[in-house]
Design an enzyme around this catalytic site. Structure first.
Site, short mmCIF file in Angstrom:
data_model
loop_
_atom_site.label_atom_id
_atom_site.label_comp_id
_atom_site.label_asym_id
_atom_site.label_seq_id
_atom_site.Cartn_x
_atom_site.Cartn_y
_atom_site.Cartn_z
N HIS A 100 -41.64 27.09 54.10
CA HIS A 100 -42.89 27.16 54.85
C HIS A 100 -44.01 26.62 53.96
CE1 HIS A 100 -41.55 30.52 57.82
NE2 HIS A 100 -40.57 29.67 57.57
N GLU A 148 -46.88 27.74 53.09
CA GLU A 148 -47.42 28.71 52.14
C GLU A 148 -46.49 28.91 50.96
OE1 GLU A 148 -48.74 29.99 56.34
OE2 GLU A 148 -46.96 29.12 55.40
N CYS A 204 -46.67 34.06 58.48
CA CYS A 204 -45.58 34.87 59.04
C CYS A 204 -45.21 35.94 58.01
CB CYS A 204 -44.39 33.97 59.35
SG CYS A 204 -43.51 33.39 57.88
N CYS A 231 -44.19 34.60 54.59
CA CYS A 231 -45.28 34.06 53.78
C CYS A 231 -46.22 35.15 53.30
CB CYS A 231 -46.02 32.99 54.57
SG CYS A 231 -44.93 31.57 54.94
#
Length: 161
Positions: free
Chosen positions: A52, A54, A82, A85
């Site tokens: 992801h 992040e 999410c 993260c």
């Protein structure tokens, strides 16, 4: 730069990543008003469900700064993080996380993280994927679950985190 400018940078990263064939997520880590790292969603590109934006930005910031702690840093991200993260941000000890779009925006864009947030509110026994401990004494060979922690505690030169 101000929060809104850093968020605009994260949104620009996300938008450019879509044009490059990636997902619509971008993030950057900032310390003392300076950009330390950036990240974009690389899940499909790298075939890595943890890539992801992040997490990518956090990994790169740790590499750049030579430390697993990002205390003193802020993560700016194009969308509300999410649970993966958020957890990575907590483990990295970031001072702040600031995001632009929220989970409802993500859901409208086809990324509904609410299912994960809701899952964590239900008992594990109700999850579709079992997450369970092997009861002591049921393994074919003797299992000492605390052994790695005993080794860790006995290691005088361990790096505390």
């Amino acid at each position: 730069m101000t929060d809104d400018r850093w968020l605009a940078r994260a949104v620009d990263l996300a938008t450019a990543n879509v044009a490059a064939g990636g997902g619509p997520f971008g993030a950057l880590v900032v310390r003392d008003g300076e950009e330390v790292s950036t990240g974009v969603n690389r899940v499909t590109r790298d075939l890595d469900p943890t890539a992801h934006a992040e997490v990518v930005a956090v990994r790169e910031a740790c590499r750049v700064l030579g430390d697993f702690s990002l205390a003193g840093c802020t993560l700016y991200t194009s969308c509300e993080p999410c649970p993966l993260c958020v957890s990575a941000s907590l483990w990295a000890r970031l001072d702040r996380v600031v995001y632009a779009a929220d989970r409802d925006d993500a859901a409208r864009g086809g990324f509904d993280d609410r299912a994960f947030y809701e899952l964590f509110e239900t008992p594990r026994t109700e999850w579709s994927m079992p997450v369970e401990s092997l009861p002591a004494g049921t393994a074919p060979t003797p299992l000492v679950p605390f052994a790695p922690f005993e080794a860790w505690l006995a290691k005088a030169d361990r790096t505390h985190y």
